[in-house]
Design a protein around this motif. Structure first.
Motif, PDB file in Angstrom:
ATOM      1  N   VAL A 191       0.820  -1.299  -0.113  1.00  8.52           N
ATOM      2  CA  VAL A 191      -0.364   0.457   0.564  1.00  8.52           C
ATOM      3  C   VAL A 191       0.713   1.391  -0.397  1.00  8.52           C
ATOM      4  O   VAL A 191       0.449   2.289  -0.197  1.00  8.52           O
ATOM      5  CB  VAL A 191      -1.034   0.266   1.376  1.00  8.52           C
ATOM      6  CG1 VAL A 191      -1.881   1.124   0.812  1.00  8.52           C
ATOM      7  CG2 VAL A 191      -1.705  -1.198   1.342  1.00  8.52           C
ATOM      8  N   GLU A 192       2.176   1.677   0.525  1.00  3.62           N
ATOM      9  CA  GLU A 192       2.867   1.904   0.756  1.00  3.62           C
ATOM     10  C   GLU A 192       3.788   2.305  -0.410  1.00  3.62           C
ATOM     11  O   GLU A 192       3.568   3.579  -0.499  1.00  3.62           O
ATOM     12  CB  GLU A 192       4.069   2.334   1.678  1.00  3.62           C
ATOM     13  CG  GLU A 192       3.709   2.020   2.981  1.00  3.62           C
ATOM     14  CD  GLU A 192       2.985   1.066   3.203  1.00  3.62           C
ATOM     15  OE1 GLU A 192       1.758   1.087   4.328  1.00  3.62           O
ATOM     16  OE2 GLU A 192       2.847  -0.080   2.510  1.00  3.62           O
ATOM     17  N   ASP A 193       3.847   1.692  -1.288  1.00  4.17           N
ATOM     18  CA  ASP A 193       3.850   1.606  -2.965  1.00  4.17           C
ATOM     19  C   ASP A 193       3.036   2.368  -3.728  1.00  4.17           C
ATOM     20  O   ASP A 193       3.625   3.462  -4.227  1.00  4.17           O
ATOM     21  CB  ASP A 193       4.760   0.194  -3.594  1.00  4.17           C
ATOM     22  CG  ASP A 193       5.688  -0.303  -2.994  1.00  4.17           C
ATOM     23  OD1 ASP A 193       6.598   0.775  -2.279  1.00  4.17           O
ATOM     24  OD2 ASP A 193       6.430  -1.240  -4.019  1.00  4.17           O
ATOM     25  N   LEU A 194       2.088   2.438  -3.396  1.00  2.00           N
ATOM     26  CA  LEU A 194       0.644   2.611  -3.979  1.00  2.00           C
ATOM     27  C   LEU A 194       0.752   4.196  -3.636  1.00  2.00           C
ATOM     28  O   LEU A 194       0.823   5.137  -4.597  1.00  2.00           O
ATOM     29  CB  LEU A 194      -0.372   2.471  -3.772  1.00  2.00           C
ATOM     30  CG  LEU A 194      -1.657   2.678  -4.419  1.00  2.00           C
ATOM     31  CD1 LEU A 194      -1.615   2.534  -5.878  1.00  2.00           C
ATOM     32  CD2 LEU A 194      -2.934   1.928  -3.995  1.00  2.00           C
ATOM     33  N   ALA A 195       0.780   4.550  -2.715  1.00  2.00           N
ATOM     34  CA  ALA A 195       1.106   6.022  -1.407  1.00  2.00           C
ATOM     35  C   ALA A 195       2.007   6.281  -2.466  1.00  2.00           C
ATOM     36  O   ALA A 195       1.476   7.333  -2.953  1.00  2.00           O
ATOM     37  CB  ALA A 195       1.128   5.644  -0.690  1.00  2.00           C
ATOM     38  N   GLU A 196       2.572   6.071  -2.652  1.00  2.00           N
ATOM     39  CA  GLU A 196       4.090   7.233  -3.340  1.00  2.00           C
ATOM     40  C   GLU A 196       3.708   7.463  -4.597  1.00  2.00           C
ATOM     41  O   GLU A 196       4.054   8.499  -5.331  1.00  2.00           O
ATOM     42  CB  GLU A 196       5.231   6.348  -3.505  1.00  2.00           C
ATOM     43  CG  GLU A 196       6.851   6.475  -1.885  1.00  2.00           C
ATOM     44  CD  GLU A 196       7.452   5.543  -2.441  1.00  2.00           C
ATOM     45  OE1 GLU A 196       8.185   5.879  -2.874  1.00  2.00           O
ATOM     46  OE2 GLU A 196       8.096   5.126  -1.157  1.00  2.00           O
ATOM     47  N   TRP A 197       3.203   6.678  -5.652  1.00  2.00           N
ATOM     48  CA  TRP A 197       2.914   6.572  -7.026  1.00  2.00           C
ATOM     49  C   TRP A 197       1.732   7.199  -6.974  1.00  2.00           C
ATOM     50  O   TRP A 197       2.461   8.515  -8.120  1.00  2.00           O
ATOM     51  CB  TRP A 197       2.958   5.174  -7.590  1.00  2.00           C
ATOM     52  CG  TRP A 197       2.338   5.349  -9.073  1.00  2.00           C
ATOM     53  CD1 TRP A 197       2.886   5.352 -10.029  1.00  2.00           C
ATOM     54  CD2 TRP A 197       1.182   4.863  -9.365  1.00  2.00           C
ATOM     55  NE1 TRP A 197       2.703   5.318 -10.837  1.00  2.00           N
ATOM     56  CE2 TRP A 197       1.249   5.255 -10.807  1.00  2.00           C
ATOM     57  CE3 TRP A 197      -0.069   4.578  -8.929  1.00  2.00           C
ATOM     58  CZ2 TRP A 197      -0.083   4.843 -11.106  1.00  2.00           C
ATOM     59  CZ3 TRP A 197      -1.114   4.237  -9.243  1.00  2.00           C
ATOM     60  CH2 TRP A 197      -1.458   4.525 -10.764  1.00  2.00           C
TER      61      TRP A 197
END
Length: 144
Positions: free
Chosen positions: A15-21
């Motif tokens: 989810v953190e990767d998605l948030a960064e993107w």
């Protein structure tokens, strides 16, 4: 009648990767002065039930084989990305974690009936403070 969409989150491991993107998407949208200053998910196929999707529907993201998070869909509009002209699902910037729900891989997106959608992860269910990899392991073990 509200309907949701479920889609694989390709390229994100968490989810953190998605948030960064998506933070990067919002910054670019502001710089380019786009009509919608929101994260957008481009997809080849347009939903035929646009009115139902916009009547409170969310995009449920499948990350590493598990529905882990959702975002409210705020608009459906044309978008041009590196794949050319497509359907753009514009999303609320708030990522709402859900109770993990395993999903097999599929192409494109699918409608998700509200009765089949995982609940939002809250204090009542417990586990909201667990790291994502532990929640994923609990799902794999069938303990969630």
């Amino acid at each position: 009648m509200t309907i949701h969409i479920v889609k694989l989150c390709v390229g994100a491991d968490s989810v953190e990767d998605l948030a960064e993107w998506q933070i990067g998407q919002i910054k670019r949208a502001k710089t380019e002065k786009r009509p919608h200053i929101a994260p957008v998910c481009g997809t080849r196929m347009w939903p035929k039930r646009v009115e139902d999707v916009l009547a409170g529907g969310s995009l449920y993201w499948v990350i590493k084989g598990v529905i882990s998070v959702r975002q409210r869909i705020i608009a459906v509009d044309h978008v041009t990305d590196n794949h050319g002209p497509r359907c753009g699902l514009y999303l609320d910037a708030h990522l709402m974690r859900t109770v993990p729900q395993p999903r097999r891989a599929f192409q494109g997106w699918r409608y998700l009936d509200p009765k089949d959608a995982p609940a939002d992860l809250g204090e009542a269910q417990g586990g909201a403070d667990l790291p994502e990899h532990l929640r994923r392991q609990l799902v794999e073990l069938g303990a969630w």
